[in-house]
Scaffold this active site. Sequence first.
Site, PDB file in Angstrom:
ATOM      1  N   LYS A  96     -27.492 -15.002  46.063  1.00 57.44           N
ATOM      2  CA  LYS A  96     -27.937 -13.755  45.407  1.00 57.44           C
ATOM      3  C   LYS A  96     -26.825 -13.058  44.641  1.00 57.44           C
ATOM      4  O   LYS A  96     -27.051 -12.507  43.563  1.00 57.44           O
ATOM      5  CB  LYS A  96     -28.550 -12.800  46.441  1.00 57.44           C
ATOM      6  CG  LYS A  96     -27.596 -12.430  47.563  1.00 57.44           C
ATOM      7  CD  LYS A  96     -28.172 -12.582  48.913  1.00 57.44           C
ATOM      8  CE  LYS A  96     -28.000 -13.889  49.569  1.00 57.44           C
ATOM      9  NZ  LYS A  96     -28.229 -13.910  50.996  1.00 57.44           N
ATOM     10  N   GLY A 178     -25.919 -15.882  63.499  1.00 55.49           N
ATOM     11  CA  GLY A 178     -25.835 -16.471  62.154  1.00 55.49           C
ATOM     12  C   GLY A 178     -26.611 -15.686  61.107  1.00 55.49           C
ATOM     13  O   GLY A 178     -26.824 -16.165  59.999  1.00 55.49           O
ATOM     14  N   GLU A 181     -23.402 -12.205  57.359  1.00 50.95           N
ATOM     15  CA  GLU A 181     -22.403 -12.966  56.607  1.00 50.95           C
ATOM     16  C   GLU A 181     -21.039 -12.762  57.286  1.00 50.95           C
ATOM     17  O   GLU A 181     -20.853 -11.825  58.073  1.00 50.95           O
ATOM     18  CB  GLU A 181     -22.319 -12.453  55.167  1.00 50.95           C
ATOM     19  CG  GLU A 181     -23.632 -12.447  54.428  1.00 50.95           C
ATOM     20  CD  GLU A 181     -23.929 -13.733  53.645  1.00 50.95           C
ATOM     21  OE1 GLU A 181     -23.011 -14.532  53.435  1.00 50.95           O
ATOM     22  OE2 GLU A 181     -25.089 -13.922  53.263  1.00 50.95           O
ATOM     23  N   ASP A 192     -25.817  -6.900  49.809  1.00 48.26           N
ATOM     24  CA  ASP A 192     -26.791  -7.996  49.841  1.00 48.26           C
ATOM     25  C   ASP A 192     -28.160  -7.496  49.335  1.00 48.26           C
ATOM     26  O   ASP A 192     -28.788  -8.139  48.485  1.00 48.26           O
ATOM     27  CB  ASP A 192     -26.893  -8.515  51.288  1.00 48.26           C
ATOM     28  CG  ASP A 192     -27.914  -9.606  51.453  1.00 48.26           C
ATOM     29  OD1 ASP A 192     -27.600 -10.764  51.154  1.00 48.26           O
ATOM     30  OD2 ASP A 192     -29.044  -9.291  51.877  1.00 48.26           O
ATOM     31  N   LYS A 196     -30.241  -8.572  45.819  1.00 48.82           N
ATOM     32  CA  LYS A 196     -31.643  -9.025  45.872  1.00 48.82           C
ATOM     33  C   LYS A 196     -32.527  -8.120  45.023  1.00 48.82           C
ATOM     34  O   LYS A 196     -33.422  -8.595  44.320  1.00 48.82           O
ATOM     35  CB  LYS A 196     -32.122  -9.032  47.322  1.00 48.82           C
ATOM     36  CG  LYS A 196     -31.456 -10.138  48.134  1.00 48.82           C
ATOM     37  CD  LYS A 196     -31.744  -9.980  49.607  1.00 48.82           C
ATOM     38  CE  LYS A 196     -31.153 -11.118  50.402  1.00 48.82           C
ATOM     39  NZ  LYS A 196     -31.187 -10.892  51.848  1.00 48.82           N
TER      40      LYS A 196
HETATM   41  N1  LIG Z   1     -27.400 -17.804  56.025  1.00 48.39           N
HETATM   42  C1  LIG Z   1     -28.542 -17.295  55.604  1.00 48.39           C
HETATM   43  O1  LIG Z   1     -29.424 -16.955  56.392  1.00 48.39           O
HETATM   44  C2  LIG Z   1     -28.823 -17.150  54.129  1.00 48.39           C
HETATM   45  C3  LIG Z   1     -30.057 -16.644  53.703  1.00 48.39           C
HETATM   46  C4  LIG Z   1     -30.330 -16.550  52.327  1.00 48.39           C
HETATM   47  C5  LIG Z   1     -29.364 -16.932  51.412  1.00 48.39           C
HETATM   48  N2  LIG Z   1     -28.148 -17.385  51.869  1.00 48.39           N
HETATM   49  C6  LIG Z   1     -27.164 -17.761  50.856  1.00 48.39           C
HETATM   50  O2  LIG Z   1     -26.976 -19.180  50.928  1.00 48.39           O
HETATM   51  C7  LIG Z   1     -25.620 -19.510  50.576  1.00 48.39           C
HETATM   52  C8  LIG Z   1     -25.003 -20.342  51.704  1.00 48.39           C
HETATM   53  O3  LIG Z   1     -24.965 -19.555  52.878  1.00 48.39           O
HETATM   54  P1  LIG Z   1     -24.610 -20.199  54.306  1.00 48.39           P
HETATM   55  O4  LIG Z   1     -24.974 -19.162  55.300  1.00 48.39           O
HETATM   56  O5  LIG Z   1     -25.202 -21.562  54.427  1.00 48.39           O
HETATM   57  O6  LIG Z   1     -23.019 -20.305  54.192  1.00 48.39           O
HETATM   58  P2  LIG Z   1     -22.002 -21.064  55.193  1.00 48.39           P
HETATM   59  O7  LIG Z   1     -22.679 -21.407  56.472  1.00 48.39           O
HETATM   60  O8  LIG Z   1     -20.763 -20.261  55.223  1.00 48.39           O
HETATM   61  O9  LIG Z   1     -21.703 -22.461  54.449  1.00 48.39           O
HETATM   62  C9  LIG Z   1     -21.082 -22.502  53.214  1.00 48.39           C
HETATM   63  C10 LIG Z   1     -20.896 -23.945  52.780  1.00 48.39           C
HETATM   64  O10 LIG Z   1     -20.343 -23.927  51.474  1.00 48.39           O
HETATM   65  C11 LIG Z   1     -19.199 -24.798  51.418  1.00 48.39           C
HETATM   66  N3  LIG Z   1     -18.286 -24.265  50.390  1.00 48.39           N
HETATM   67  C12 LIG Z   1     -17.699 -23.044  50.330  1.00 48.39           C
HETATM   68  N4  LIG Z   1     -16.950 -22.929  49.202  1.00 48.39           N
HETATM   69  C13 LIG Z   1     -17.083 -24.109  48.536  1.00 48.39           C
HETATM   70  C14 LIG Z   1     -16.564 -24.632  47.317  1.00 48.39           C
HETATM   71  N5  LIG Z   1     -15.771 -23.890  46.551  1.00 48.39           N
HETATM   72  N6  LIG Z   1     -16.916 -25.888  46.950  1.00 48.39           N
HETATM   73  C15 LIG Z   1     -17.735 -26.636  47.712  1.00 48.39           C
HETATM   74  N7  LIG Z   1     -18.257 -26.214  48.895  1.00 48.39           N
HETATM   75  C16 LIG Z   1     -17.936 -24.965  49.294  1.00 48.39           C
HETATM   76  C17 LIG Z   1     -18.635 -24.771  52.795  1.00 48.39           C
HETATM   77  O11 LIG Z   1     -17.830 -25.918  53.003  1.00 48.39           O
HETATM   78  P3  LIG Z   1     -17.142 -26.262  54.419  1.00 48.39           P
HETATM   79  O12 LIG Z   1     -18.282 -26.787  55.268  1.00 48.39           O
HETATM   80  O13 LIG Z   1     -16.146 -27.288  54.090  1.00 48.39           O
HETATM   81  O14 LIG Z   1     -16.572 -24.969  54.919  1.00 48.39           O
HETATM   82  C18 LIG Z   1     -19.934 -24.747  53.649  1.00 48.39           C
HETATM   83  O15 LIG Z   1     -20.411 -26.075  53.822  1.00 48.39           O
HETATM   84  C19 LIG Z   1     -24.919 -18.166  50.302  1.00 48.39           C
HETATM   85  O16 LIG Z   1     -24.976 -17.893  48.949  1.00 48.39           O
HETATM   86  C20 LIG Z   1     -25.787 -17.148  51.055  1.00 48.39           C
HETATM   87  O17 LIG Z   1     -25.721 -15.852  50.487  1.00 48.39           O
HETATM   88  C21 LIG Z   1     -27.858 -17.500  53.181  1.00 48.39           C
END
Ligand SMILES: NC(=O)c1ccc[n+]([C@@H]2O[C@H](COP(=O)([O-])OP(=O)(O)OC[C@H]3O[C@@H](n4cnc5c(N)ncnc54)[C@H](OP(=O)(O)O)[C@@H]3O)[C@@H](O)[C@H]2O)c1
Length: 398
Positions: A96, A178, A181, A192, A196
Amino acid sequence: MKKKLKIGLVGFGVVGQGLYDVLQKSPALDAEIVKICVKNKRQRALPESMFCYSGEELVKDENINLVVELISDADAAFHIVAAALRNGKDVVSANKKMIAENLAELIKLQEEYGVSLLYEASACGSIPVIRNLEEYYDNDLLLSVTGILNGSSNYILSKIFEENKGYAESLKEAQELGFAEADPSFDVDGFDSLFKLVILTAHSFGTVVNPEEVLHYGISNISDFDIRFAREKGYKIKLVGQVEKLEENKISLFVLPRLVKKDKYIYNVEDEFNGVVIKGLAYDKQFMFGKGAGGYPTGSAVLSDITAIGHDYKYEYKKKNFYKEFLYVQSGEIEIYLRYRKDEDLAHFNFISISEEYTGPEYNYKIGLISIKELLAIKDHLREMDIFIAVTRKTLNY
Ligand SMILES: NC(=O)c1ccc[n+]([C@@H]2O[C@H](COP(=O)([O-])OP(=O)(O)OC[C@H]3O[C@@H](n4cnc5c(N)ncnc54)[C@H](OP(=O)(O)O)[C@@H]3O)[C@@H](O)[C@H]2O)c1
């Protein structure tokens, strides 16, 4: 026409792994994850040969026709997404911040390169609100979109109001589950929800608004005094984002805590759930409800976008391209509850009128009308003051 999708997945964290699992449970979809790009080299649940460490390399891979971007770093994400679009690849993203901060450029890139960027998961997790705003609410009857857009702050407020837990304890719980953030300020200070809301605004009214120009304030300053005040008056406090149509093709938007009465749909939205109320001229109010965070719920919205790409779906940005332009204005007035301790903090707030006030040994409060423009002018300092603000009854004057 359904096309075979060869996916380059960027990010294998909460959502990336959630998507991977959800995809395995959807055999009807002709899609295959060809490569996964992550940041750090370490032991993973999948073979090392599946992974790469350069987003640039992945977007140039000719075996890939769809890039799914699910990383936590918004700047790196924009770099990867823009490069993918320029390389003629469709993209699905859940980011977002990246989308809200670069929406104008991302729309341009889609037009220029004839590719599609979908981002249903970026607003309200599993609730299909963007595609509905784009496709179903594709006329000019829409009046407002109001909602609880952030699962973590809602989870915290639920623990406080439903289980009498403290703010710090509830935040810790949200992080452990989880929902929050890594940097909690993103959730609890309203960023956030703001991102949105900016995305929802583009699909509701066609206006691309710069997030920096929007009033937003979160719940990190909430105190026991505010919670007691709300309870005694029969309210719950919710963090609410709202975009509203005003007269003469203008819109107003902001994210603020709100004192919510039992008769509102969002009163019963608890925990990590999100709820969006869509108000229109002919249909009054409609309510969408669902999980706003977590690997599987968010993964399911990403999966739905992947399926849509398989059917060559693109956002047409109908409101932007086919309707009279709506202008975002910062004028108008809202009624707020302001809790404060020191007169020097109160001095920042120039109330137009005051309907209720209280002075006590611990804290004081005032309820009154204030101009949105004045609040906007001090928005970056609100968090530094020993205050809390919540919208009570909203009254806009134009
Ligand atoms: N969590 C939720 O419930 C949720 C809900 C809606 C939207 N989102 C959005 O979805 C996205 C991901 O969230 P998440 O919760 O899954 O995050 P997360 O658990 O912190 O995972 C982030 C992933 O991105 C990788 N990464 C970070 N920087 C990178 C880069 N420069 N190049 C390549 N890979 C990179 C990390 O690699 P490593 O594994 O090597 O650290 C990790 O695998 C975010 O934009 C978030 O705002 C999340």
